[in-house]
Every structure is written in C-alpha cells, then in structure tokens.
Write a protein that holds these residues in place. Structure first.
Motif, PDB file in Angstrom:
ATOM      1  N   ALA A 290       0.827  -1.143  -0.043  1.00  0.00           N
ATOM      2  CA  ALA A 290       0.108  -0.145  -0.002  1.00  0.00           C
ATOM      3  C   ALA A 290       0.820   1.277   0.074  1.00  0.00           C
ATOM      4  CB  ALA A 290      -1.043  -0.045   1.209  1.00  0.00           C
ATOM      5  N   SER A 291       0.225   2.161  -0.514  1.00  0.00           N
ATOM      6  CA  SER A 291       1.079   3.585  -0.387  1.00  0.00           C
ATOM      7  C   SER A 291      -0.009   4.676  -0.216  1.00  0.00           C
ATOM      8  CB  SER A 291       1.747   3.737  -1.829  1.00  0.00           C
ATOM      9  OG  SER A 291       2.202   5.124  -1.839  1.00  0.00           O
ATOM     10  N   GLY A 292       0.067   5.746   0.472  1.00  0.00           N
ATOM     11  CA  GLY A 292      -0.723   6.955   0.443  1.00  0.00           C
ATOM     12  C   GLY A 292      -0.384   8.155   1.364  1.00  0.00           C
ATOM     13  N   GLY A 293      -0.935   9.120   1.683  1.00  0.00           N
ATOM     14  CA  GLY A 293      -0.487  10.200   2.207  1.00  0.00           C
ATOM     15  C   GLY A 293      -1.481  11.358   2.257  1.00  0.00           C
ATOM     16  N   LYS A 294      -0.932  12.345   3.001  1.00  0.00           N
ATOM     17  CA  LYS A 294      -1.765  13.544   2.978  1.00  0.00           C
ATOM     18  C   LYS A 294      -1.341  14.560   1.555  1.00  0.00           C
ATOM     19  CE  LYS A 294      -2.638  15.559   6.747  1.00  0.00           C
ATOM     20  NZ  LYS A 294      -2.380  16.109   7.861  1.00  0.00           N
ATOM     21  N   ASN A 421      -3.557  -0.692   6.156  1.00  0.00           N
ATOM     22  CA  ASN A 421      -2.964   0.398   7.012  1.00  0.00           C
ATOM     23  C   ASN A 421      -1.569   0.190   7.356  1.00  0.00           C
ATOM     24  OD1 ASN A 421      -4.883   2.437   6.705  1.00  0.00           O
ATOM     25  ND2 ASN A 421      -5.839   1.973   8.674  1.00  0.00           N
ATOM     26  N   ILE A 422      -1.396  -1.257   7.860  1.00  0.00           N
ATOM     27  CA  ILE A 422      -0.020  -1.677   8.440  1.00  0.00           C
ATOM     28  C   ILE A 422       0.838  -1.486   7.219  1.00  0.00           C
ATOM     29  CG2 ILE A 422       1.062  -3.629   9.273  1.00  0.00           C
ATOM     30  CD1 ILE A 422      -1.471  -4.392  10.832  1.00  0.00           C
ATOM     31  N   ALA A 423       0.382  -2.228   6.052  1.00  0.00           N
ATOM     32  CA  ALA A 423       1.276  -1.880   4.732  1.00  0.00           C
ATOM     33  C   ALA A 423       1.777  -0.672   4.508  1.00  0.00           C
ATOM     34  CB  ALA A 423       0.503  -2.726   3.727  1.00  0.00           C
ATOM     35  N   MET A 424       0.692   0.219   4.719  1.00  0.00           N
ATOM     36  CA  MET A 424       0.996   1.573   4.201  1.00  0.00           C
ATOM     37  C   MET A 424       2.018   2.425   5.137  1.00  0.00           C
ATOM     38  SD  MET A 424      -1.023   5.018   4.221  1.00  0.00           S
ATOM     39  CE  MET A 424      -0.673   4.972   6.173  1.00  0.00           C
ATOM     40  N   LYS A 425       1.772   2.019   6.474  1.00  0.00           N
ATOM     41  CA  LYS A 425       2.571   2.712   7.830  1.00  0.00           C
ATOM     42  C   LYS A 425       3.731   2.019   7.463  1.00  0.00           C
ATOM     43  CE  LYS A 425       0.119   3.577  11.450  1.00  0.00           C
ATOM     44  NZ  LYS A 425      -0.750   3.368  12.428  1.00  0.00           N
TER      45      LYS A 425
END
Length: 459
Positions: A290-294, A421-425
């Motif tokens: 996963a990938s993400g952000g603000k 969420n764990i993968a992203m964090k």
C-alpha cells in the motif's frame, strides 16, 4: 431468555398533509384496535404498539451522538424494543438523547456517564456500542461478561489483535453480536452477489473497492483547550494515550487520528471490503502492499491519509482499495463501490444499485458482447432498518446463525482493512501467516498487530 415474542403489526411513519393527518391516525387506530393493539404516536413519527412487558427487549446505548443513536432510533421502530438506558461521556449529548428517547417511547431512560455502571444494570438485555473505535474491544468483551447481546459499530476493533480476541470471547459466550456493516442487509447487494455466484461474469480475477468522499473537507488546525463542561475526558480517552483536549479529536473527527481509529481505510473500507470478501468467499490475503499520504490536505490537523491505494493478493484474485477525500471522481463514475471484474463482464455494485458492463470482442470486423448488459438495478428499502431488525429477530430466535453480519464476518472486514493501513505505515509489502496470525519475520508490521492500552485499562 426472551422467546416467543408476539407477532405484531407495525405501522411505518408517513407524512401527510394536515387536512388528512387526523383521518389517517383515526383509521390506523381502528385497524389496530381490531387486532387487539392500542397505538400511541410521538412527535418523531414513530407508531409503536402496546407489547407485554415480559415480551420486551430492553436496550441500552453506549456512545449516543452519531451512529450509536442512529442505530437506537432505527431499533425503536420495533415496538418490542425499549430504550431503557443511555451512556455518554458528554452530558450535553446524554441529556439531548434522553429527550429524543422520551419523545419516541414516552419513557425517560436511565442516564450513565460510566459504561460499566450501565452494564451492571440487570434490566438491560442488549446494548448498542456506538463509541469511537478504540473503545469497542473493552466494551464488547465487558458486555459479553455482563450477559448482554451486542450491536457494535464498525470497524469491529482498532487493531487486528483485538479482532481475534473479540472473536475468541464471543465463541465462549452464548450472547449474540451484530456488527454494524449494514450493507449486508441490503436486498440489492444480495441480488448482485447472487448474480456474481451464477458464474456469468466468467473468471473474476480482480475486485476493485473504493471510497471517494468529496464532502470531506480539511480538518482545520485548532489549539488545545480546556475540557468542555460536562465532559468526562479521561473516560473518553480510556485506553488511548493521554493528550490535552482538542476539539479535532472529539466527536466525529476522532476517526482521522491513529490513537482512536484508522482513517477512511477502516471507516469506509470495512463496508466495501466486506462485500468484496463475501462475494469472493475469501478471508485473509496472502500479501498486501500500500501507499498513501496527505496529498490533498497536507497542512490540516488530521493524521490519517487523505489519499491511499492498496493491493491485496488472495489465492486466485487481487483486490484493489483506493480512497480520496475532497473529490468524488471514483471508478465507473461512482463515488464509492465494489466492482467484480470478470472475463466476460464487470459487476459494478454501489449503495444506490448495481449494473453489468459487458466485455467486447471483435469478430470478423464486428463488435460483439461476451454477455448481456444489465442496466441499473436500483436500491430498495432502508438497509439500516433491515440490519437492526435482523439483530432483534436473531435475539428472539436465540440463533446467531440468523445474523447478517455476526462477529466472524465483522472481524474479517476489519482485519483486512487494518492490514492495508499496516502495509502503508510500514512501507513494506507484508505477508500474512495464518497459522501464527502474524506477518512472519516482519517485526515492523508485527509491532502494529495490536494496540498498547494506556491508563490502566485492560480486558
């Protein structure tokens, strides 16, 4: 044990012009009197019949402001349900909801600031838990120990470890738990999944799930402030870390802070992922990346990502999750939904309906469709009402198998969402080991399997 409740006729509320309203009430009274019931009407447009006290199901609500009260109000359509107790850490909310309950039922419920006192009340058969996510596990397990049936809001818990602990506790109890993933009670969801199971889409290799929420605006930065009068802030924090009071972390916007929730991934994700897993008869993935952000609101007060994508790998298909705040341009022109992508066509399923988009192929310079298109099939009925009614029906039958979203189903959706969420964090591609219920040698991911309770709280 509450069994053999009388079959009753419930008149659903409708709105009438003033010159016909009195006639409607008179006619309804005549009809109901003919079958032995005396109706009574309250200002919130609920028509409730008289039920023997021995046949009543007495409910309490813990967390009354948002979905906790929406769930209770839905339950109060059913005349066999009484709201006998309310609990909230905010006295203003507690007083307001007490008046709402009195308007509907004609009775004043007991008021509590401490959920443990409510659970000690022997008059209560079942509870609705509508608190922030970080409280769900302690309250659910304590309610089971107190001998209460439970309707708990989604996501089931604030961590994967809590989900497994709650399932274990439920298996050791005779009480029923319904999780508030109400799409499970939607008739058009069932119809669409029946079509999926027919095999007409061909091999389904990909499922897309998404939530684009244009109405969600930035959370403005606000200074810490004194605790508002009437608020038990220490009880609100409970097992979460001690922090000064800040309005942004209170009530609705708590969900954008990691201490209490998992952002849009767990808030909306459990709804859509739940339907995807149900349709594909899947449980936990083999891997997640996963990938993400603000990226939209980089300077606002929230912590959780406003933009995120995740890929879940199962045995014979992949699932994509994506979310974005502040825009509505989701897949297939829908702001939210689930799409089952098959070799012959795609089933697009969302809260207002479903449709089939067929695949095309060129044969002898002609465009042919691999299956018949199915135009928009619309939603019917109120699915929250269907979900709460199902909860009461299961209690009356004392049969957990009748629940549309029992704790096993609710846990799977939450576990998958938390993995995203764990993968992203962690920044890693994480691999799930179902035999040991962890991520193998990935210490960074394993550290996030459970939350660490603070302030002396435990279960």
């Amino acid at each position: 044990m509450l069994t053999n409740l009388k079959s009753i006729t419930i008149f659903k509320p409708k709105f009438y012009p003033m010159h016909t309203r009195r006639k409607f009430i008179k006619n309804a009274s005549i009809v109901m009197a003919s079958v032995g019931f005396t109706p009574y009407l309250h200002s919130q447009q609920f028509y409730r019949t008289t039920i023997s006290p021995s046949d009543k199901i007495r409910l309490g609500v813990i967390g009354c402001k948002g979905m906790g009260w929406s769930n209770m109000r839905s339950l109060l359509r059913l005349s066999e349900v009484d709201c006998v107790a309310l609990c909230d850490v905010d006295q203003a909310v507690l007083d307001s909801r007490c008046k709402d309950a009195e308007e509907i039922t004609g009775q004043i419920p007991k008021k509590y600031k401490d959920f443990r006192k409510l659970l000690e009340d022997k008059d209560i058969d079942a509870v609705v838990i509508g608190t922030p996510d970080h409280w769900h596990t302690i309250m659910t397990i304590t309610a089971l120990q107190a001998g209460k049936h439970i309707y708990v809001e989604k996501p089931l818990a604030n961590s994967i470890g809590e989900c497994y602990d709650m399932v274990k506790a439920a298996r050791n109890s005779s009480k029923l738990i319904q999780v508030g993933q109400w799409q499970r009670s939607g008739s058009h969801y069932r119809n669409a999944l029946d079509f999926l199971q027919s095999g007409k889409l061909g091999k389904v290799r990909l499922v897309k799930t998404w939530a684009y929420q244009g109405w969600m605006k930035p959370v403005p930065i606000k200074p810490d402030a004194p605790v508002p009068p009437g608020v038990d802030y220490d009880m609100w924090l409970g097992p979460a870390p001690k922090r000064p009071f800040n309005e942004n972390r209170f009530h609705f916007t708590f969900r954008w802070f990691w201490d209490y929730a998992g952002g849009l991934m767990t808030d909306w994700g459990v709804h859509e992922i739940d339907i995807a897993l149900l349709g594909m008869k899947a449980t936990t993935p083999k891997s997640v990346i996963a990938s993400g952000g603000k990226f939209a609101y980089s300077d606002d007060a929230s912590e959780t990502p406003d933009t995120m994508q995740a890929v879940f790998e199962y045995d014979d298909f992949n699932m994509l999750w994506e979310h974005a705040l502040g825009i509505d341009g989701g897949n297939y022109g829908k702001s939210e939904g689930i799409a089952f992508v098959g070799n012959k066509g795609t089933l697009v399923l969302y809260r207002q309906g479903w449709e089939i988009i067929p695949e095309k192929e060129n044969v002898d310079e002609m465009t042919l469709y691999k299956m018949e298109a199915i135009p928009y099939q619309s939603r019917k009925d109120n699915y929250l009402d269907a979900h709460t009614s199902n909860f009461i029906d299961a209690i009356k039958a004392n049969d957990a198998s009748k629940l549309h979203c029992g704790i096993e189903s609710g846990s799977l959706a939450a576990i998958n969402a938390h993995m995203g969420n764990i993968a992203m964090k962690s920044g890693n591609k994480i691999y799930w080991h179902p035999e040991s219920l962890n991520f193998g040698k990935d210490g960074k991911a394993n550290e996030m399997l459970s939350v660490h309770y603070q302030n002396g709280w435990k279960y």
